[in-house]
Design a protein around this motif. Structure first.
Motif, short mmCIF file in Angstrom:
data_model
loop_
_atom_site.label_atom_id
_atom_site.label_comp_id
_atom_site.label_asym_id
_atom_site.label_seq_id
_atom_site.Cartn_x
_atom_site.Cartn_y
_atom_site.Cartn_z
N ILE A 62 149.90 31.63 104.14
CA ILE A 62 149.83 30.31 103.50
C ILE A 62 149.86 30.39 101.98
CG2 ILE A 62 148.59 29.31 105.46
CD1 ILE A 62 146.03 29.40 103.74
N SER A 63 149.62 31.59 101.43
CA SER A 63 149.66 31.73 99.97
C SER A 63 150.96 32.35 99.47
CB SER A 63 148.47 32.57 99.50
OG SER A 63 148.51 33.87 100.06
N GLY A 64 151.93 32.52 100.38
CA GLY A 64 153.25 32.96 99.96
C GLY A 64 153.42 34.46 99.82
N MET A 65 152.53 35.24 100.38
CA MET A 65 152.67 36.69 100.33
C MET A 65 153.52 37.19 101.51
SD MET A 65 148.91 38.14 99.28
CE MET A 65 147.67 37.05 98.59
N ASP A 66 153.94 38.44 101.42
CA ASP A 66 154.68 39.10 102.50
C ASP A 66 153.67 39.68 103.48
OD1 ASP A 66 156.20 40.66 104.17
OD2 ASP A 66 157.28 41.71 102.57
N ILE A 67 153.64 39.11 104.70
CA ILE A 67 152.66 39.55 105.69
C ILE A 67 152.88 41.01 106.08
CG2 ILE A 67 151.84 39.20 108.06
CD1 ILE A 67 152.42 36.26 107.76
N GLY A 68 154.13 41.45 106.12
CA GLY A 68 154.43 42.80 106.56
C GLY A 68 154.17 43.87 105.52
N GLU A 69 153.95 43.48 104.28
CA GLU A 69 153.73 44.45 103.20
C GLU A 69 152.24 44.73 103.05
OE1 GLU A 69 153.84 47.18 101.09
OE2 GLU A 69 155.90 46.36 101.00
N MET A 70 151.85 45.99 103.31
CA MET A 70 150.44 46.35 103.21
C MET A 70 150.20 47.52 102.27
SD MET A 70 149.24 46.09 107.22
CE MET A 70 147.57 46.53 106.78
N LEU A 71 151.27 48.06 101.67
CA LEU A 71 151.14 49.28 100.87
C LEU A 71 151.12 49.01 99.36
CD1 LEU A 71 153.51 51.66 102.87
CD2 LEU A 71 151.02 51.39 103.07
N THR A 72 151.43 47.80 98.95
CA THR A 72 151.40 47.46 97.53
C THR A 72 150.55 46.20 97.32
OG1 THR A 72 153.42 46.12 97.72
CG2 THR A 72 153.68 48.45 97.11
N PRO A 73 149.90 46.08 96.18
CA PRO A 73 149.11 44.88 95.90
C PRO A 73 149.99 43.65 95.84
CG PRO A 73 148.57 46.66 94.37
CD PRO A 73 149.80 47.08 95.11
N GLN A 74 149.46 42.51 96.26
CA GLN A 74 150.19 41.25 96.20
C GLN A 74 149.28 40.15 95.66
OE1 GLN A 74 153.09 40.21 99.43
NE2 GLN A 74 151.90 41.70 100.62
N ASN A 75 149.92 39.11 95.13
CA ASN A 75 149.21 37.93 94.65
C ASN A 75 149.83 36.70 95.27
OD1 ASN A 75 147.45 39.25 92.64
ND2 ASN A 75 149.37 39.72 91.63
N GLY A 76 149.02 35.70 95.51
CA GLY A 76 149.52 34.45 96.06
C GLY A 76 148.66 33.28 95.64
N VAL A 77 149.17 32.07 95.84
CA VAL A 77 148.42 30.86 95.51
C VAL A 77 148.55 29.85 96.64
CG1 VAL A 77 148.62 31.14 93.01
CG2 VAL A 77 150.40 29.91 94.24
N THR A 78 147.51 29.06 96.83
CA THR A 78 147.55 27.97 97.79
C THR A 78 146.49 26.95 97.38
OG1 THR A 78 147.53 27.40 100.15
CG2 THR A 78 145.91 29.03 99.41
N THR A 79 146.29 25.94 98.20
CA THR A 79 145.30 24.91 97.88
C THR A 79 144.37 24.72 99.07
OG1 THR A 79 146.80 23.16 98.64
CG2 THR A 79 146.84 23.69 96.29
N PHE A 80 143.23 24.12 98.80
CA PHE A 80 142.25 23.81 99.85
C PHE A 80 141.64 22.47 99.53
CE2 PHE A 80 137.75 23.99 101.31
CZ PHE A 80 137.99 24.05 102.68
N HIS A 81 141.50 21.62 100.55
CA HIS A 81 140.89 20.30 100.38
C HIS A 81 139.65 20.19 101.26
CE1 HIS A 81 144.97 19.61 98.87
NE2 HIS A 81 144.46 18.61 98.17
N GLN A 82 138.59 19.69 100.66
CA GLN A 82 137.35 19.45 101.38
C GLN A 82 136.90 18.05 101.04
OE1 GLN A 82 136.08 20.90 103.73
NE2 GLN A 82 133.85 20.86 103.78
N GLY A 83 137.12 17.10 101.95
CA GLY A 83 136.86 15.71 101.64
C GLY A 83 137.80 15.24 100.54
N GLU A 84 137.23 14.65 99.49
CA GLU A 84 138.04 14.18 98.38
C GLU A 84 138.25 15.24 97.31
OE1 GLU A 84 136.22 10.68 96.85
OE2 GLU A 84 136.64 9.46 98.64
#
Length: 335
Positions: A62-84
Motif C-alpha cells: 500500500i506504500s508503493g514498495m516492491d513486495i518481492g525485493e527484500m535485499l535492499t532498503p526501500q522507502n514508501g508513503v501512504t495515508t491513514f484515516h481515523q475518524g476525521e
C-alpha cells in the motif's frame, strides 16, 4: 485476523497514543513492536514472524514498495484515516537476516500551530520573527529527527504570509502537511525529481521564498546557497548536533566560508523537552521547543572558529534547560 485489519489496529492504537513512530523489530521467531511517544521508545506488543510476514507485505504494497525485493532498503508513503483525522505515513524497510525490519513515521495532517505556541521562551520567538523580515539569505533549522524542525518551518512560513503575499515554493520529501497559498513540490528521486532538480525548476517560478525540506547532500547545499545569493529567502533544515556544529557541517559539504558569511542569516538548533503539567504549552503533546540561536555577533565569531559556548551568557541547551527547571517547566530528570 488478516493483514489489513491487523495494520489498521496497530495504526489506530499508535495514533490514539500520539506516537510519532512505530518500530517493527524481528528477532528469531518473534517481532517486537515499539511506539515512540513524546520522544521515548515504548514496547507495545509482540507478534510472531508468521503474523508479521503478511503484514509487512501488505504495508509495503500500500506504500508503493516492491513486495518481492527484500535485499535492499526501500522507502514508501501512504495515508491513514481515523475518524476525521488524517495521517501521512512514511515507511522504511531495512534488510536483516531472512526478513526485514520496518519503521513507520506518523505525520498528522492537522492545522499547523502558530509560531507563538511552539517555543517555551517568548524571546526566542521574537528573534525568529525578526529573521523572516529579511528578503534574501539562508535560515537554517537543525536538530535530530523528530524534533519538530518541519513544523517550525511551516509555522515560520505561515507567519510570513500573514504579513504580506509572497510567492512561496516548498520542496519536500514527503509533503508533511498541505499548506494554503503555497506551491508544494513532492521530491521523487526515483522519477528524477531530486532536491537539486526541484530547486532549478522552482527558480523559474519567480519565488520570493523557497523552503527546502532538508539539505541532505553537497549538491543541495550549494544550490540553496546560490538561491540565497540571487535574492531569495531560503529556509531549510539540516542534521547537526547543535547550532555551532551547523557551520562545520556546511563546510564539510564543500561550502566556502565566504559564501556562508554572505548568505547565512541565522541558525536555530531545536530540541523538544517534556513539560510538567503546570508548564504545559502544547495541550495534549506535553512538549515544547527550546532552541540555540546563532545569529549576529555569535554567528560572526563562529565563522572565525570561536565557539559561542565559551561565552557563559550564551543561551545554550544546557542553560535553557536550567532556566526551564528554575521556572518550574521541567523536572530534574530532564536537565
Amino acid at each position: 485476523m488478516n493483514a489489513a485489519n491487523q495494520s489498521h489496529m496497530i495504526l489506530a492504537s499508535a495514533t490514539s497514543l500520539h506516537a510519532s513512530d512505530i518500530h517493527f523489530c524481528p528477532y528469531g521467531d518473534y517481532v517486537y513492536i515499539y511506539y515512540r511517544i513524546h520522544g521515548v521508545r515504548h514496547p507495545r506488543q509482540t507478534i510472531t514472524l508468521a503474523q508479521y510476514t503478511p503484514l509487512l507485505s501488505y504495508l509495503k504494497f500500500i506504500s508503493g514498495m516492491d513486495i518481492g525485493e527484500m535485499l535492499t532498503p526501500q522507502n514508501g508513503v501512504t495515508t491513514f484515516h481515523q475518524g476525521e483525522k488524517a495521517y501521512a505515513l512514511r515507511l522504511s524497510t531495512l534488510p536483516i537476516q531472512e526478513t526485514e525490519s520496518l519503521a513507520i513515521r506518523i505525520l498528522p495532517q492537522q492545522q499547523i500551530p502558530n509560531l507563538d505556541d511552539l517555543f517555551l521562551f517568548p524571546y526566542q520567538l521574537q528573534r525568529m520573527k525578526a529573521w523572516i523580515s529579511h528578503t534574501a539569505g539562508l535560515i537554517l533549522l537543525t536538530g535530530p529527527t523528530g524534533c519538530g524542525k518541519t513544523t517550525t518551518l511551516y509555522a515560520l512560513l505561515q507567519a510570513m504570509l500573514r504579513e504580506r503575499s509572497f510567492q512561496t515554493i516548498t520542496l519536500e520529501d514527503p509533503i508533511e502537511n498541505q499548506l494554503e497559498d503555497i506551491l508544494q513540490v513532492q521530491v521523487n528521486e526515483k522519477a528524477g525529481m531530486d532536491y537539486n532538480a526541484g530547486l532549478k525548476a522552482a527558480l523559474r517560478h519567480d519565488p520570493d521564498i523557497i523552503m527546502v525540506g532538508e539539505i541532505r547532500d553537497a549538491a543541495t547545499a550549494h544550490f540553496a546557497i546560490r538561491a540565497a545569493q540571487t535574492g531569495h529567502l531560503v529556509l531549510s533544515s539540516l542534521h547537526a548536533k547543535n547550532a555551532y556544529g551547523t557551520i562545520f557541517r556546511l563546510l564539510e559539504m564543500g561550502i566556502k566560508k565566504t559564501d556562508l558569511q554572505q548568505t547565512l542569516l541565522a541558525v536555530a538548533s531545536q530540541q523538544l523537552i517534556p513539560l510538567l503539567p503546570s508548564g504545559n504549552k502544547e495541550g495534549p503533546l506535553h512538549r515544547a521547543a527550546i532552541a540555540e540561536l546563532l545569529e549576529g555577533h555569535h554567528l560572526e565569531q563562529a565563522f572565525q572558529g570561536i565557539s559561542p559556548y565559551n561565552n557563559p551568557h550564551y543561551p545554550s541547551f544546557d542553560a535553557l534547560r536550567r532556566k526551564a527547571y528554575a521556572l518550574g517547566f521541567i523536572d530534574q530528570a530532564t536537565l
